[in-house]
Design a protein around this motif. Structure first.
Motif, mmCIF file in Angstrom:
data_model
loop_
_atom_site.group_PDB
_atom_site.id
_atom_site.type_symbol
_atom_site.label_atom_id
_atom_site.label_comp_id
_atom_site.label_asym_id
_atom_site.label_seq_id
_atom_site.Cartn_x
_atom_site.Cartn_y
_atom_site.Cartn_z
ATOM 1 N N ILE A 232 92.047 -7.864 41.802
ATOM 2 C CA ILE A 232 91.148 -7.791 43.046
ATOM 3 C C ILE A 232 90.863 -8.947 43.575
ATOM 4 N N ASP A 233 91.550 -9.560 44.723
ATOM 5 C CA ASP A 233 91.649 -10.918 44.991
ATOM 6 C C ASP A 233 90.371 -11.061 45.961
ATOM 7 N N ASN A 234 90.009 -9.899 46.933
ATOM 8 C CA ASN A 234 88.687 -10.250 47.512
ATOM 9 C C ASN A 234 87.981 -8.793 47.757
ATOM 10 N N GLN A 235 86.778 -9.171 47.488
ATOM 11 C CA GLN A 235 85.705 -7.745 47.390
ATOM 12 C C GLN A 235 84.583 -8.090 48.006
ATOM 13 N N PRO A 236 83.979 -6.902 48.627
ATOM 14 C CA PRO A 236 82.568 -7.066 49.442
ATOM 15 C C PRO A 236 81.401 -7.220 48.269
ATOM 16 N N PHE A 237 81.652 -6.601 47.275
ATOM 17 C CA PHE A 237 80.656 -6.234 46.103
ATOM 18 C C PHE A 237 80.151 -7.452 45.617
ATOM 19 N N SER A 238 78.619 -7.574 45.195
ATOM 20 C CA SER A 238 77.985 -6.260 44.717
ATOM 21 C C SER A 238 77.075 -5.880 46.256
ATOM 22 N N ILE A 252 86.525 -5.687 53.634
ATOM 23 C CA ILE A 252 87.875 -5.185 53.104
ATOM 24 C C ILE A 252 87.968 -5.535 51.517
ATOM 25 N N VAL A 253 88.541 -4.569 50.827
ATOM 26 C CA VAL A 253 89.016 -4.980 49.304
ATOM 27 C C VAL A 253 90.427 -5.280 49.353
ATOM 28 N N LYS A 254 90.828 -6.289 48.781
ATOM 29 C CA LYS A 254 92.247 -6.948 48.759
ATOM 30 C C LYS A 254 92.772 -7.082 47.550
ATOM 31 N N THR A 255 93.982 -6.540 47.152
ATOM 32 C CA THR A 255 94.542 -6.811 45.974
ATOM 33 C C THR A 255 95.817 -7.633 45.854
ATOM 34 N N ARG A 256 96.049 -8.285 44.810
ATOM 35 C CA ARG A 256 97.356 -9.089 44.833
ATOM 36 C C ARG A 256 98.027 -8.954 43.490
ATOM 37 N N ILE A 257 99.224 -9.116 43.641
ATOM 38 C CA ILE A 257 100.027 -9.004 42.454
ATOM 39 C C ILE A 257 100.310 -10.753 41.973
ATOM 40 N N LEU A 258 99.721 -11.049 40.861
ATOM 41 C CA LEU A 258 100.302 -12.626 40.396
ATOM 42 C C LEU A 258 101.254 -12.567 39.461
ATOM 43 N N LYS A 259 102.173 -13.615 39.542
ATOM 44 C CA LYS A 259 103.488 -13.160 38.575
ATOM 45 C C LYS A 259 103.637 -14.789 38.158
ATOM 46 N N GLU A 314 81.365 10.195 48.032
ATOM 47 C CA GLU A 314 80.337 10.880 47.178
ATOM 48 C C GLU A 314 79.330 9.696 46.712
ATOM 49 N N GLY A 315 78.058 9.961 46.168
ATOM 50 C CA GLY A 315 77.372 8.948 45.579
ATOM 51 C C GLY A 315 77.679 8.602 44.236
ATOM 52 N N THR A 316 76.879 7.542 43.787
ATOM 53 C CA THR A 316 77.351 7.214 42.259
ATOM 54 C C THR A 316 76.002 7.653 41.435
ATOM 55 N N ARG A 317 75.093 8.453 42.105
ATOM 56 C CA ARG A 317 73.933 8.943 41.251
ATOM 57 C C ARG A 317 72.956 7.870 41.005
ATOM 58 N N LYS A 318 72.646 7.086 41.798
ATOM 59 C CA LYS A 318 71.827 5.906 41.396
ATOM 60 C C LYS A 318 72.258 5.239 40.486
ATOM 61 N N ASP A 319 73.435 5.054 39.977
ATOM 62 C CA ASP A 319 74.071 4.391 38.732
ATOM 63 C C ASP A 319 75.000 3.382 39.459
ATOM 64 N N TYR A 320 75.404 2.353 38.656
ATOM 65 C CA TYR A 320 76.472 1.200 39.309
ATOM 66 C C TYR A 320 77.781 2.015 39.132
ATOM 67 N N ALA A 321 78.783 1.416 39.967
ATOM 68 C CA ALA A 321 80.239 1.755 39.400
ATOM 69 C C ALA A 321 80.945 0.627 40.004
ATOM 70 N N ASN A 322 82.238 0.653 39.554
ATOM 71 C CA ASN A 322 83.376 -0.160 39.843
ATOM 72 C C ASN A 322 84.389 0.310 40.301
ATOM 73 N N VAL A 323 85.327 -0.379 41.281
ATOM 74 C CA VAL A 323 86.830 0.122 41.632
ATOM 75 C C VAL A 323 87.746 -0.601 40.759
ATOM 76 N N LYS A 324 88.811 0.256 40.588
ATOM 77 C CA LYS A 324 89.957 -0.511 39.826
ATOM 78 C C LYS A 324 91.273 0.030 40.428
ATOM 79 N N CYS A 325 92.320 -0.788 40.663
ATOM 80 C CA CYS A 325 93.472 -0.492 41.380
ATOM 81 C C CYS A 325 94.687 -0.538 40.419
#
Length: 581
Positions: A232-238, A252-259, A314-325
């Motif tokens: 995840i190259d760019n993210q607006p979190f937290s 924007i959430v931006k992903t990138r493939i490193l090689k 949907e909400g995260t029920r007042k708990d924290y979460a992450n995204v994965k790609c």
């Protein structure tokens, strides 16, 4: 510029130098200075030895030092071996920390100066230049390593080893320096975001460097590893988000493939993003993943990036979460003697944490969870500067302000009030228990600023002073005429507004706690309540300036300054058969 002049005059003890600063300003020689360069005050050499004693004496550049610094930056890139030394100044990213911050924070507000941002700015500028140099070195590694992988040659291999060692050491050194810098200095708002952004950039450089290094080692060691990764190259979190509200174009959430240098990657599926919830309260309960409105995006074949504009359903029920790609790719790699290929499913690193709420009443609790997760992730105790920087960053997000040009951030006096009132002025050893006591109060103030009608714009305009105890209210109002008032947040009733106002009589200053019924209703806000109260005639507006360490307050007739906030007066229609009250 006048704020800068006042700050420096308060720091120094030389009358001639004070006169030179004042005369120079009056002569207009600084008029052409753009606002972003106000910090770059140049002191003539003959006055450079007359600066005040203590840590502040080396924070200003002399004319000779400034010229040398400009020459250095124009003719050479900062050396990794000198990191984190700042040209011609003894302060650096490593040695501006605990002791210097302790000295600054222990000074009375009336004796503090506003020159510290000059040092912060110079150090971050230097760090940015070194990051650029590290990027150039990594590009050199990529070009040379591709050649070596196809045709191994000892001299080139040895050169690569040296480049890897220099780059890896440099990246690690700057990351450590910035982390130490961030947790030992209460930074200006724009520098908080710069520091975070630099650390994010360096993390990406470090991950790419690890891939290149593993690829190079495969020349001397047999390996079945494929040298490719999804990040995840760019993210607006937290941050805290409301469900079913799409994130903006700036989020924007931006992903990138490193090689590796000699690796070819072809995406064979779109990039998929998912939300991973965490439930520390009951680890046996597996919470479902809150869905996203759109969870796939095409992978650009040229630069291997994908962009997501998220909308949490949907909400995260007042708990924290992450995204994965994740993404499915075809990989081809190898050297002159051996080529391998495979189809792989790549999964990214987790994003920074965030919270999704389902209604406005959850904002305070959600942000409290997020701050605990972010600040105390690596230990049970943290420093005040680290907490202050994170608090400032989230305060600007909560009040919808730009970090680079905030209309009204938490000022030094605000932070000093919070620091002393809730943390006893401690510089180190702040625990989650202390934070929870603070958040039980501040966590009810912030949602009011964010959601209650007109309060946020009134805060930005200085019409809500904010953080002040009753003694300070009395001191500010004692010399004012009857009817003058200040708006603040109640200390004993979290989330409530209090109004201190001047009256004639033995109790010359009174404090009124605004009740919920005073400001509830479709056409009833705090300005509307003030409008109908004859006790309040003249509001004291915080200008953002200070005099002798005290805030400068300007009086304005309430109907002049609050007119823009007043609700329209409804024309009552008499109902046939009924009498008016």
């Amino acid at each position: 510029y006048q704020r800068r002049v006042r700050g420096i005059q308060a720091m120094i003890n030389d009358d001639d130098l004070c006169d030179w600063i004042t005369d120079s300003a009056n002569d207009g020689i600084f008029n052409d200075f753009p606002e972003e360069h106000y910090d770059e005050l140049i002191i003539p050499d003959e006055y450079s030895t007359t600066l005040g004693s203590g840590n502040t004496s080396n924070l200003l550049y002399t004319e000779q030092e400034e010229n040398q610094w400009i020459l250095n930056t124009q003719t050479a890139t900062p050396s990794l071996s000198s990191l984190p030394h700042t040209p011609q100044t003894p302060q650096s990213l490593n040695n501006i920390k605990g002791e210097d911050v302790d000295n600054l924070e222990s000074q009375p507000l009336s004796q503090r100066t506003d020159n510290q941002p000059l040092v912060y700015n110079m150090l971050l500028v230097q760090a940015q230049q070194i990051v650029l140099q590290l990027c150039e070195k990594q590009e050199q590694i990529k070009v040379l390593q591709k050649s070596v992988m196809m045709s191994p040659e000892q001299q080139a291999y040895n050169q690569l080893i040296q480049l890897h060692q220099e780059t890896d050491a440099g990246i690690a050194q700057v990351i450590r320096a910035l982390q130490e810098f961030y947790k030992t200095n209460v930074l200006p708002t724009q520098d908080i975001e710069k520091c975070i952004s630099l650390q994010d950039s360096l993390t990406m450089l470090q991950m790419q460097s690890q891939i290149y290094w593993a690829e190079l080692q495969s020349l001397s060691q047999s390996s079945t590893q494929f040298f490719v990764a999804l990040v995840i190259d760019n993210q607006p979190f937290s941050n805290v988000y409301m469900q079913r509200r799409q994130l903006t174009d700036q989020e924007i959430v931006k992903t990138r493939i490193l090689k590796g240098a000699n690796v070819v990657v072809n995406p064979i599926s779109p990039v998929k993003i998912s939300v991973v919830c965490h439930s520390p309260h009951n680890s046996k309960t597996k919470q479902p993943k809150p869905p996203l409105e759109s969870d796939i995006a095409p992978c650009n074949p040229s630069d291997h990036t994908a962009n997501f504009q998220l909308n949490f359903m949907e909400g995260t029920r007042k708990d924290y979460a992450n995204v994965k790609c994740s993404v499915k790719v075809e990989v081809q790699q190898g050297g002159a003697n051996k080529q391998t290929s495979a189809q792989l499913m790549l999964e990214s690193n987790p994003s920074k944490p965030f919270v999704v709420i389902t209604n406005e009443s959850q904002f305070g609790a959600g942000l409290g969870v997020l701050l605990k997760k972010t600040i105390w992730s690596n230990g049970n105790e943290v420093s005040w500067p680290l907490l202050a920087n994170e608090l400032q960053s989230h305060f600007l997000k909560a009040t919808r302000q730009s970090p680079s040009r905030p209309q009204r951030a938490l000022c030094e006096l605000d932070l000093h009030y919070l620091h002393v009132t809730f943390f006893g002025g401690l510089q180190q050893g702040i625990t989650t228990k202390m934070f929870q006591r603070f958040w039980d109060w501040f966590g009810k103030v912030l949602p009011k600023l964010r959601y209650q009608r007109h309060l946020c714009s009134m805060w930005k305009a200085g019409l809500i002073y904010g953080f002040m105890n009753k003694n300070a209210i009395e001191a500010a109002l004692m010399s004012r005429p009857e009817g003058c008032f200040l708006i603040r947040f109640s200390e004993s009733n979290p989330g409530s507004i209090a109004i201190g106002y001047r009256v004639n009589g033995p109790q010359s200053v009174k404090n009124y706690l605004v009740k919920p019924e005073d400001i509830t209703g479709l056409r009833k806000s705090l300005p509307d309540f003030l409008r109908i109260c004859p006790q309040f005639s003249t509001v004291l507006q915080f200008t953002g300036d200070f005099h002798n360490g005290l805030p400068v307050l300007k009086p304005y007739p309430k109907d002049v300054i609050f007119e823009q906030y007043y609700s329209p007066v409804l024309n009552t229609i008499r109902t046939k058969g009924y009498d008016d009250l």
